[in-house]
Write a protein that holds these residues in place. Structure first.
Motif, short mmCIF file in Angstrom:
data_model
loop_
_atom_site.label_atom_id
_atom_site.label_comp_id
_atom_site.label_asym_id
_atom_site.label_seq_id
_atom_site.Cartn_x
_atom_site.Cartn_y
_atom_site.Cartn_z
N ALA A 458 0.83 -0.99 0.00
CA ALA A 458 0.08 -0.01 -0.02
C ALA A 458 0.66 1.38 -0.11
CB ALA A 458 -1.03 -0.16 1.36
N ARG A 459 1.91 1.28 0.88
CA ARG A 459 2.70 2.39 0.91
C ARG A 459 3.44 2.66 -0.56
NH1 ARG A 459 7.58 3.64 0.43
NH2 ARG A 459 8.17 1.55 0.33
N SER A 460 4.09 1.71 -1.01
CA SER A 460 4.77 2.04 -2.24
C SER A 460 3.75 2.27 -3.41
CB SER A 460 5.64 0.74 -2.57
OG SER A 460 4.61 -0.34 -3.20
N LEU A 461 2.53 1.69 -3.60
CA LEU A 461 1.68 2.13 -4.65
C LEU A 461 1.12 3.36 -4.29
CD1 LEU A 461 -0.20 -1.31 -4.29
CD2 LEU A 461 1.17 -0.34 -6.39
N GLN A 462 0.74 3.85 -3.13
CA GLN A 462 0.35 5.22 -2.90
C GLN A 462 1.70 6.05 -3.20
OE1 GLN A 462 -2.87 6.22 -1.93
NE2 GLN A 462 -1.97 8.10 -2.83
N VAL A 463 2.74 5.89 -3.01
CA VAL A 463 3.78 7.03 -3.31
C VAL A 463 3.75 6.85 -4.94
CG1 VAL A 463 6.23 6.98 -3.73
CG2 VAL A 463 5.35 6.48 -1.58
N ALA A 464 3.62 5.77 -5.54
CA ALA A 464 3.53 5.70 -7.07
C ALA A 464 2.61 6.63 -7.65
CB ALA A 464 3.21 4.43 -7.61
N LEU A 465 1.42 6.45 -7.07
CA LEU A 465 -0.02 7.30 -7.46
C LEU A 465 0.50 8.91 -7.42
CD1 LEU A 465 -3.17 5.41 -6.07
CD2 LEU A 465 -2.19 5.56 -8.47
N ASP A 466 0.97 9.24 -6.35
CA ASP A 466 1.31 10.65 -5.97
C ASP A 466 2.26 11.10 -6.86
OD1 ASP A 466 -0.45 10.40 -3.89
OD2 ASP A 466 1.12 10.32 -2.25
N THR A 467 3.15 10.17 -7.32
CA THR A 467 4.43 10.82 -8.17
C THR A 467 3.65 10.83 -9.41
OG1 THR A 467 6.01 9.52 -6.93
CG2 THR A 467 6.56 10.01 -9.13
N ILE A 468 2.84 9.88 -10.03
CA ILE A 468 2.33 10.20 -11.42
C ILE A 468 1.37 11.24 -11.62
CG2 ILE A 468 0.67 9.02 -13.10
CD1 ILE A 468 1.57 6.11 -11.80
N CYS A 469 0.64 11.64 -10.57
CA CYS A 469 -0.15 12.94 -10.25
C CYS A 469 1.01 14.07 -10.69
CB CYS A 469 -0.80 12.83 -9.01
SG CYS A 469 -2.36 11.84 -8.97
N GLU A 470 1.93 14.08 -10.16
CA GLU A 470 2.86 15.21 -10.00
C GLU A 470 3.55 15.34 -11.54
OE1 GLU A 470 6.04 14.82 -7.36
OE2 GLU A 470 4.77 14.78 -5.82
N LEU A 471 3.83 13.87 -12.06
CA LEU A 471 4.28 14.17 -13.39
C LEU A 471 3.18 14.47 -14.43
CD1 LEU A 471 6.28 10.71 -13.09
CD2 LEU A 471 7.23 12.98 -13.38
N LYS A 472 1.91 14.22 -14.35
CA LYS A 472 0.81 14.57 -14.87
C LYS A 472 0.70 16.09 -15.00
CE LYS A 472 -2.53 10.63 -15.31
NZ LYS A 472 -2.90 11.11 -16.40
N GLN A 473 0.76 16.77 -13.97
CA GLN A 473 1.04 18.02 -13.92
C GLN A 473 2.09 18.77 -14.66
OE1 GLN A 473 0.87 19.04 -9.62
NE2 GLN A 473 -1.51 18.80 -9.61
N ASP A 474 3.25 18.06 -14.61
CA ASP A 474 4.44 18.52 -15.16
C ASP A 474 4.46 18.37 -16.78
OD1 ASP A 474 5.76 19.09 -12.79
OD2 ASP A 474 6.97 17.37 -12.88
N TYR A 475 3.69 17.11 -16.95
CA TYR A 475 3.44 16.95 -18.40
C TYR A 475 2.82 18.06 -19.34
CZ TYR A 475 1.71 14.33 -22.52
OH TYR A 475 1.33 14.07 -24.02
N GLU A 476 1.80 18.83 -18.46
CA GLU A 476 1.05 19.99 -19.22
C GLU A 476 2.03 21.15 -19.71
OE1 GLU A 476 -2.17 19.67 -19.94
OE2 GLU A 476 -1.91 17.81 -19.16
N SER A 477 3.30 21.04 -19.36
CA SER A 477 4.16 22.02 -19.47
C SER A 477 5.33 21.88 -20.15
CB SER A 477 4.66 23.10 -18.09
OG SER A 477 3.48 23.35 -17.42
N VAL A 478 5.17 20.68 -20.76
CA VAL A 478 6.41 20.27 -21.63
C VAL A 478 6.67 20.91 -22.83
CG1 VAL A 478 6.81 18.03 -22.98
CG2 VAL A 478 6.41 17.72 -20.61
N GLU A 479 8.03 21.09 -23.01
CA GLU A 479 8.84 21.54 -24.07
C GLU A 479 9.10 20.30 -25.03
OE1 GLU A 479 12.29 24.50 -25.89
OE2 GLU A 479 12.08 23.92 -24.05
N ILE A 480 8.83 20.21 -26.04
CA ILE A 480 9.14 19.09 -27.10
C ILE A 480 10.44 19.32 -27.85
CG2 ILE A 480 6.83 18.00 -27.06
CD1 ILE A 480 6.76 18.89 -30.04
N GLY A 481 10.88 20.85 -28.21
CA GLY A 481 11.98 21.36 -28.54
C GLY A 481 11.89 20.99 -30.15
N ASP A 482 10.86 20.96 -30.89
CA ASP A 482 10.68 20.84 -32.39
C ASP A 482 9.31 21.56 -32.76
OD1 ASP A 482 10.93 20.30 -34.83
OD2 ASP A 482 11.14 17.88 -34.57
#
Length: 566
Positions: A458-482
């Motif tokens: 449960a602990r590791s899976l919750q860490v993963a869910l929280d991390t993925i949520c953070e990454l989803k937010q970061d994804y909205e501001s991605v620069e692809i460089g092309d």
């Protein structure tokens, strides 16, 4: 506007087989859309053979034994009526491949040679390479008037009032966003092993595109938490060493030179199921009996006692991989191996195994992207290619029959979808600064391997869910460089990583919700199987951006669950 009766998405074994079968239905226009050439599919990478009851090596083998092996190996999460259908069709599918020209290995009588795979009670793996199957299917594919849409990326499904309209796609070479009208669509886009990035045996383009797009369209994903880790991937690269090696008698050794499977599966030893062996390897490493430390930790695969002729003939893929990627001759040296993500039992929820229909009329799914469910909580070696050809054919035939019953619909919603995607494509290309897409992808992979790997809690899976949520937010501001429109592979990879984020979340949410250990889903905080509460399928849906978990009972026709004993 391009318009077809049947549009197949994905050019692997299931996609080509579906397109072939649909094209066999006269007066049915068929197209195949794939982001890479069909011969670059996962099917072409497989080397472990294909299962069927042919009785070449064991005249006493039966379809009923095959059914039971598949159900027991799947830890009773398989829909048993679907398994019965699948096992009864496998032999005819293999014989058809033989007629297509697939070069199977032969025994001394000229019959297709068969060996025993992990978890099987009889030798039923028919020896050939997925590469040969892919080429033979491609030859058949070229025989028919199938419209080729290679180097095209699927962007969206268009569904209006519960009715399928078609898809929105991107021509990668020209950068053109365009609509394709279709009466029926077969999704055959393969798995999503790249959520673990380097620690997978999957090709680099296995990014869960079809699963993510179906999830967005309102179709549930089923049993996503069941991710199979192949026990024998090269430790440094994740390149697969086929199950055929263990079928031919290879040993697994820890640093003490002990065949450690005797402690976990004393009867089956190295022929135990993949989930059992993967768990055993990770236990050996965790308890200090492996070689090396950290990400480089591993155990050894020993083929030195196997005749060199067999290694260079029937085990050529294993031999070549060892020589080319490790610089080791397996007839003389031990091979460093460690489990890697290999296959996803879960996938797009198929609601009728006899047609491969999903919850949206006119949308069908087959192959690894689909969950029929015949593999249950753990797939037996040799069953992937069997599923590909059996259900690829099934989906193609059903899609053609459905298309013949439908009238051409209004395509206004398809044009609206094109406009939305043109704006998004331009907007992402125009960004001058932002977060690195590569860093998001690498952080996702590390998070998944560390927290949603072979052993979870449960602990590791919750860490993963929280991390993925953070990454989803970061994804909205991605620069692809092309900023280019033509040949913009950076934008394609941007879309792939977005799909991986959604699939990773679905896998993790399913794993957190299933509070038991079953098959390849192993919870250290819930180490026992719990049939009373979890003999059911997990259904993950996405509604208005939020993920939801529901369940559906497993179909049991004959075999009541019993403890899976070593």
């Amino acid at each position: 506007m391009l318009s077809f009766d049947v549009l197949v998405i994905g050019g692997g074994g299931a996609g080509m087989r579906a397109a072939i079968e649909a094209a066999r239905a006269h007066e049915c226009s068929v197209a195949l859309l794939t982001k890479a050439h069909p011969l670059r599919s996962t099917t072409g990478c497989t080397g472990g053979g294909i299962n069927a009851v042919l009785n070449s090596a064991d005249p006493d083998d039966t379809v009923e034994k095959y059914i039971k092996d598949t159900i027991v190996g799947g830890d009773y999460l398989n829909d048993q009526d679907a398994v019965e259908f699948f096992a009864s069709q496998a032999a005819s599918a293999v014989k058809e491949l033989d007629r297509f020209g697939v070069p199977f290995f032969r025994d001394e009588t000229g019959r297709i040679a068969q060996s025993r795979g992990g978890g099987a009670s009889a030798p039923r793996v028919c020896w050939t390479l997925g590469h040969a199957i892919a080429h033979s299917l491609y030859e058949q594919y070229l025989r028919y008037e199938i419209y080729d849409l290679s180097d095209v990326f699927l962007l969206d499904l268009t569904v209006e009032n519960g009715r399928l309209q078609g898809v929105i796609a991107l021509n990668i070479q020209t950068g053109t966003v365009f609509p394709i009208a279709a009466k029926a669509v077969v999704m055959a886009t393969g798995g999503a092993g790249r959520i673990y990035w380097q620690r997978t045996t999957d090709p680099v383009d296995c990014t869960g595109d079809g699963l993510a797009i179906c999830l967005k369209a309102g179709i549930a994903l089923k049993d996503t938490e069941f991710v199979q880790f192949h026990p024998t991937a090269l430790a440094a690269t994740g390149i697969l060493l086929s199950e055929a090696a263990r079928g031919a008698g290879a040993y697994l050794l820890n640093r003490d030179g002990e065949r450690f499977m005797s402690r976990y599966e004393p009867e089956k030893m190295e022929l135990a199921t993949r989930d059992a062996i993967s768990t055993a390897i990770e236990t050996e490493i965790r308890e200090g009996r492996g070689y090396g430390t950290g990400a480089g930790a591993h155990v050894m695969l020993d083929l030195r006692h196997i005749d060199r002729g067999i290694l260079q003939d029937k085990l050529k893929q294993v031999y070549d991989a060892a020589v080319k990627f490790e610089g080791l001759d397996p007839s003389e040296s031990l091979l460093p191996i460690r489990p890697a993500c290999h296959y996803m039992m879960g996938g797009i929820d198929v609601v009728d195994f006899k047609t491969c229909t999903t919850s949206i009329p006119g949308l069908f799914a087959a192959g690894e992207c689909a969950c029929v469910s015949v593999q249950g909580a753990n797939r037996l070696g040799g069953n992937a290619l069997s599923e590909v050809v059996v259900f690829g054919k099934t989906a193609g035939a059903a899609a053609a029959a459905y298309a013949k019953s439908q009238l051409v619909s209004d395509h206004a919603s398809l044009q609206d979808g094109v406009s939305c995607w043109q704006l998004r494509f331009a907007s992402v290309r125009a960004r001058q600064s932002g977060i690195s897409l590569t860093k998001i992808r690498e952080r996702l992979a590390a998070c998944m391997w560390e927290n949603v790997g072979i052993s979870r809690n449960a602990r590791s899976l919750q860490v993963a869910l929280d991390t993925i949520c953070e990454l989803k937010q970061d994804y909205e501001s991605v620069e692809i460089g092309d900023s280019q429109q033509r040949g913009n592979s950076a934008f394609v990879h941007y879309l792939e990583v977005g799909n991986l984020l959604d699939i990773a979340y679905a896998v993790t949410l399913g794993a957190l919700s299933r509070r038991e250990s079953r098959g390849c889903h192993q919870r250290s905080d819930f180490p026992a199987r719990d049939d009373a509460n979890f003999l059911k399928h997990t259904l993950i849906s996405k509604i208005d951006g939020d993920f939801h978990v529901n369940y559906r009972p497993v179909s049991i026709t004959k075999y009541l669950p019993t403890e899976r004993k070593p």
